[in-house]
Scaffold this motif. Structure first.
Motif, mmCIF file in Angstrom:
data_model
loop_
_atom_site.group_PDB
_atom_site.id
_atom_site.type_symbol
_atom_site.label_atom_id
_atom_site.label_comp_id
_atom_site.label_asym_id
_atom_site.label_seq_id
_atom_site.Cartn_x
_atom_site.Cartn_y
_atom_site.Cartn_z
ATOM 1 N N TYR A 31 0.831 -1.223 0.000
ATOM 2 C CA TYR A 31 0.000 0.000 0.000
ATOM 3 C C TYR A 31 0.859 1.264 0.000
ATOM 4 C CZ TYR A 31 -3.103 3.479 2.338
ATOM 5 O OH TYR A 31 -3.804 4.607 2.703
ATOM 6 N N LEU A 32 1.858 1.303 0.883
ATOM 7 C CA LEU A 32 2.690 2.508 0.985
ATOM 8 C C LEU A 32 4.002 2.387 0.219
ATOM 9 C CD1 LEU A 32 2.176 3.212 4.801
ATOM 10 C CD2 LEU A 32 0.960 4.216 2.841
ATOM 11 N N ASP A 49 10.074 -7.398 -2.595
ATOM 12 C CA ASP A 49 8.833 -7.886 -1.966
ATOM 13 C C ASP A 49 8.757 -9.401 -2.164
ATOM 14 O OD1 ASP A 49 6.207 -5.871 -1.253
ATOM 15 O OD2 ASP A 49 5.871 -8.052 -1.197
ATOM 16 N N ASN A 50 8.068 -10.071 -1.234
ATOM 17 C CA ASN A 50 7.812 -11.514 -1.418
ATOM 18 C C ASN A 50 6.330 -11.773 -1.708
ATOM 19 O OD1 ASN A 50 6.660 -11.066 1.053
ATOM 20 N ND2 ASN A 50 7.618 -12.802 2.094
ATOM 21 N N VAL A 66 3.714 -11.500 0.039
ATOM 22 C CA VAL A 66 2.908 -12.154 1.068
ATOM 23 C C VAL A 66 1.632 -11.363 1.366
ATOM 24 C CG1 VAL A 66 4.082 -11.120 3.079
ATOM 25 C CG2 VAL A 66 3.085 -13.403 3.262
ATOM 26 N N ARG A 67 1.648 -10.057 1.111
ATOM 27 C CA ARG A 67 0.430 -9.255 1.323
ATOM 28 C C ARG A 67 -0.695 -9.753 0.415
ATOM 29 N NH1 ARG A 67 -3.552 -8.032 2.213
ATOM 30 N NH2 ARG A 67 -4.603 -6.070 2.638
ATOM 31 N N ASP A 87 12.289 -13.037 0.298
ATOM 32 C CA ASP A 87 11.800 -12.904 1.671
ATOM 33 C C ASP A 87 12.950 -12.435 2.567
ATOM 34 O OD1 ASP A 87 10.916 -13.420 4.291
ATOM 35 O OD2 ASP A 87 9.697 -15.113 3.616
ATOM 36 N N LEU A 88 12.704 -11.346 3.294
ATOM 37 C CA LEU A 88 13.756 -10.781 4.161
ATOM 38 C C LEU A 88 14.171 -11.730 5.285
ATOM 39 C CD1 LEU A 88 12.700 -7.100 4.852
ATOM 40 C CD2 LEU A 88 14.402 -7.958 3.249
ATOM 41 N N PHE A 146 9.585 -1.156 4.666
ATOM 42 C CA PHE A 146 8.139 -1.262 4.896
ATOM 43 C C PHE A 146 7.711 -2.728 5.053
ATOM 44 C CE2 PHE A 146 8.069 2.620 2.110
ATOM 45 C CZ PHE A 146 7.211 3.433 2.819
ATOM 46 N N ALA A 147 8.647 -3.690 4.804
ATOM 47 C CA ALA A 147 8.269 -5.082 4.524
ATOM 48 C C ALA A 147 7.955 -5.896 5.773
ATOM 49 C CB ALA A 147 9.387 -5.742 3.716
ATOM 50 N N ARG A 173 1.545 -6.033 8.729
ATOM 51 C CA ARG A 173 1.233 -4.757 9.372
ATOM 52 C C ARG A 173 -0.169 -4.617 9.970
ATOM 53 N NH1 ARG A 173 -3.172 -2.387 7.434
ATOM 54 N NH2 ARG A 173 -3.220 -1.804 5.229
ATOM 55 N N ASN A 226 8.261 -12.965 11.267
ATOM 56 C CA ASN A 226 8.441 -12.247 9.996
ATOM 57 C C ASN A 226 9.057 -10.868 10.235
ATOM 58 O OD1 ASN A 226 7.864 -12.083 7.037
ATOM 59 N ND2 ASN A 226 6.629 -10.331 7.700
ATOM 60 N N TYR A 278 1.276 -7.464 16.884
ATOM 61 C CA TYR A 278 1.894 -6.748 15.755
ATOM 62 C C TYR A 278 2.650 -5.515 16.272
ATOM 63 C CZ TYR A 278 1.881 -2.722 12.644
ATOM 64 O OH TYR A 278 2.240 -1.573 11.990
ATOM 65 N N LYS A 283 6.992 -4.324 16.450
ATOM 66 C CA LYS A 283 7.654 -3.058 16.090
ATOM 67 C C LYS A 283 8.491 -2.526 17.255
ATOM 68 C CE LYS A 283 5.610 -2.093 12.040
ATOM 69 N NZ LYS A 283 6.345 -1.920 10.790
ATOM 70 N N GLY A 288 1.584 7.334 12.056
ATOM 71 C CA GLY A 288 0.175 7.250 12.430
ATOM 72 C C GLY A 288 -0.601 6.430 11.409
ATOM 73 N N VAL A 297 -2.567 5.677 8.265
ATOM 74 C CA VAL A 297 -2.534 6.368 6.972
ATOM 75 C C VAL A 297 -3.911 6.317 6.309
ATOM 76 C CG1 VAL A 297 -1.409 6.480 4.715
ATOM 77 C CG2 VAL A 297 -0.133 5.655 6.704
HETATM 78 P P1 NAD Z 1 1.451 -3.625 3.192
HETATM 79 O O1 NAD Z 1 1.146 -4.943 3.834
HETATM 80 O O2 NAD Z 1 0.531 -3.137 2.126
HETATM 81 O O3 NAD Z 1 2.942 -3.648 2.594
HETATM 82 C C1 NAD Z 1 3.995 -4.390 3.151
HETATM 83 C C2 NAD Z 1 4.688 -5.136 2.013
HETATM 84 O O4 NAD Z 1 5.788 -5.889 2.559
HETATM 85 C C3 NAD Z 1 3.756 -6.135 1.330
HETATM 86 O O5 NAD Z 1 3.762 -5.932 -0.070
HETATM 87 C C4 NAD Z 1 4.323 -7.500 1.710
HETATM 88 O O6 NAD Z 1 4.150 -8.472 0.681
HETATM 89 C C5 NAD Z 1 5.791 -7.182 1.984
HETATM 90 N N1 NAD Z 1 6.423 -8.086 2.965
HETATM 91 C C6 NAD Z 1 5.976 -8.437 4.201
HETATM 92 N N2 NAD Z 1 6.834 -9.289 4.793
HETATM 93 C C7 NAD Z 1 7.864 -9.470 3.921
HETATM 94 C C8 NAD Z 1 9.064 -10.228 3.971
HETATM 95 N N3 NAD Z 1 9.367 -11.012 5.018
HETATM 96 N N4 NAD Z 1 9.914 -10.176 2.910
HETATM 97 C C9 NAD Z 1 9.615 -9.407 1.818
HETATM 98 N N5 NAD Z 1 8.486 -8.672 1.715
HETATM 99 C C10 NAD Z 1 7.622 -8.705 2.761
HETATM 100 O O7 NAD Z 1 1.574 -2.552 4.378
HETATM 101 P P2 NAD Z 1 1.568 -0.948 4.322
HETATM 102 O O8 NAD Z 1 0.235 -0.475 4.775
HETATM 103 O O9 NAD Z 1 2.133 -0.480 3.043
HETATM 104 O O10 NAD Z 1 2.576 -0.625 5.499
HETATM 105 C C11 NAD Z 1 3.975 -0.566 5.252
HETATM 106 C C12 NAD Z 1 4.718 -0.360 6.555
HETATM 107 O O11 NAD Z 1 4.264 0.832 7.184
HETATM 108 C C13 NAD Z 1 4.515 -1.491 7.549
HETATM 109 O O12 NAD Z 1 5.731 -1.782 8.184
HETATM 110 C C14 NAD Z 1 3.521 -0.923 8.527
HETATM 111 O O13 NAD Z 1 3.679 -1.482 9.795
HETATM 112 C C15 NAD Z 1 3.870 0.554 8.517
HETATM 113 N N6 NAD Z 1 2.703 1.355 8.891
HETATM 114 C C16 NAD Z 1 1.587 1.363 8.099
HETATM 115 C C17 NAD Z 1 0.485 2.128 8.478
HETATM 116 C C18 NAD Z 1 -0.765 2.173 7.647
HETATM 117 O O14 NAD Z 1 -1.719 2.867 8.049
HETATM 118 N N7 NAD Z 1 -0.823 1.506 6.503
HETATM 119 C C19 NAD Z 1 0.522 2.876 9.670
HETATM 120 C C20 NAD Z 1 1.681 2.846 10.450
HETATM 121 C C21 NAD Z 1 2.770 2.089 10.049
#
Ligand code: NAD
Length: 387
Positions: A11-12, A31-32, A34-35, A74-75, A96-97, A100, A118, A181, A185, A209, A211
């Motif tokens: 997403y982000l 990315d792997n 997994v989302r 995968d990280l 970001f991976a 979440r 993870n 979760y 962090k 915060g 998003v």
């Molecule tokens: P998201 O799940 O859409 O994106 C995370 C990406 O990381 C996914 O595409 C997933 O496939 C990949 N991923 C996860 N584990 C992995 C691994 N072991 N190896 C490789 N890739 C992996 O999440 P998002 O909403 O984009 O959030 C991104 C980050 O921002 C996260 O760490 C989240 O905790 C943080 N965050 C998000 C929000 C929010 O409102 N969306 C708020 C605060 C913090």
């Protein structure tokens, strides 16, 4: 700069990669997927259809002539992580991976263990890879405001000056998070602070915060560049879910009284904050923390803002709260660090939520009503029903 965005299909991560590429940085993503797998597991889908990572990248190249390299892996697999850092040789890594969603981590033991392995192992592999390959790399890591919980004192930016029995020290701000979760962090933050203090790495922990929003100037260039839009009860963020409910003519479902106050941020400010953090790196040995949010609102205030902005009729209904959290509490947060670096926030009151209503109207026939019903109960492990 050479910037590697981990979680670049998310997403982000995807809009951030585009923004950094547009700013002239040399960007790679990893990315792997997994989302996308969690969606298959739970039977959910992004409201807005998203393209494969390969199509996204080739579309960006066709439109702008800019290339984005992709690493698929995968990280938590150290060989993959080391190989990628060696191959791309980044100056900054934006991480970001992680898994979440708080509700996902609270489904049961298996999901809690998965989330912590993870997130914590992935970040630990990354810290080792940076330390062994190039300790000059700046790690920009996404944390969350949820790490702090809702303490009855002001929330500082990561650190707290403490006076105890006549002596003073600067300590990591004590955390009291609300899910496994969020705890993952907190563990990451401690591992990163340790790596900065002991190995002299440089890291920025961004306690972000909640998003909201779905469009950035770059994703709006073409339908194939859009990012996901989650509205379900597990991955959907609260404002996005309220928008979908308003458009469908359903009541906006507030958990409990709605007095829970949270820091929030517009997705356009997220991508800008990451740019500012990368372009102004932490010093060697410094563990720098920013609270990446632009305003605080209660869940009830967010529901009212959405209901008021919606051109049709929108009602609010209060559901039993499936989470265990304080519904009335003190909440005052310092968040000046990113503004001092140049962030000019988009505030919810000035934002046209209209664009979100338009996106939702366009894809309204894809809405799965069942996906919005809360399924995960925080009390599950203690004999309450985890639906
Ligand atoms: P998201 O799940 O859409 O994106 C995370 C990406 O990381 C996914 O595409 C997933 O496939 C990949 N991923 C996860 N584990 C992995 C691994 N072991 N190896 C490789 N890739 C992996 O999440 P998002 O909403 O984009 O959030 C991104 C980050 O921002 C996260 O760490 C989240 O905790 C943080 N965050 C998000 C929000 C929010 O409102 N969306 C708020 C605060 C913090």
């Amino acid at each position: 700069m050479r910037i590697l965005v981990l979680g670049g299909d998310g997403y982000l991560g995807w809009p951030t990669a585009l923004h950094l590429s547009q700013c002239g940085h040399d960007v790679a993503v990893a990315d792997n997927f997994v989302r996308r797998q969690y969606d298959f597991e739970l039977g959910f889908e992004s409201l807005v259809p998203i393209e494969s990572l390969q199509t996204r990248i080739s579309t960006w190249q066709d439109l702008t002539g800019k290339t984005i390299k992709a690493y698929v892996g995968d990280l938590t697999e150290a060989d993959f992580t080391y190989e990628m850092i060696r191959d791309f040789a980044p100056e900054a890594v934006v991480h970001f991976a992680e898994q979440r969603a708080a509700p996902y981590s609270m489904i049961d033991r298996k999901h809690a263990v998965y989330t912590q392995v993870n997130n914590v192992v992935g970040t630990l592999n990354l810290l080792y890879a940076i330390a062994e390959i190039d300790p000059d790399i700046h790690l920009v890591k996404l944390g969350t405001m949820g790490e702090y919980g809702t303490p009855n004192i002001d929330i500082e930016e990561g650190w707290l000056e403490v006076e105890h029995k006549g002596r003073k020290d600067r300590m990591l701000y004590p955390k009291r998070p609300g899910s496994f979760y969020h705890l993952s962090k907190v563990h990451d933050s401690h591992n990163m602070e340790f790596a900065c203090r002991i190995w002299g790495l440089r890291a920025t922990d961004l306690n972000q915060g909640v998003v909201y929003g779905q469009q950035t100037p770059e994703t709006m260039l073409d339908d194939r560049l859009v990012t996901r839009f989650d509205y379900d009860s597990v991955f959907g963020t609260v404002l996005n879910r309220f928008v979908v409910q308003a458009v469908l003519g359903h009541p906006l479902t507030v958990y409990g009284t709605g007095g829970q106050t949270r820091g929030i941020i517009d997705i356009r400010d997220t991508v800008r904050c990451i740019q500012l953090a990368c372009e102004n790196p932490a010093d060697r040995g410094e563990f720098r923390v920013f609270n990446q949010m632009t305003e605080s609102l209660s869940v009830a205030d967010i529901a009212e803002t959405v209901a008021k902005s919606y051109p049709g009729e929108a009602t609010i209904s209060n559901l039993d709260n499936p989470r265990v959290e304080k519904e009335e509490h003190y909440y005052k947060v310092v968040h000046s660090g990113l503004v001092e670096l140049g962030l000019v926030p988009h505030l919810l009151s000035d934002t046209l939520i209209t664009s979100l209503f338009d996106v939702t109207k366009r894809y309204a026939d894809r809405v799965d009503l069942g996906a919005m019903q809360p399924r995960v109960n925080w009390r599950g492990a203690l004999g309450g029903e985890a639906r």
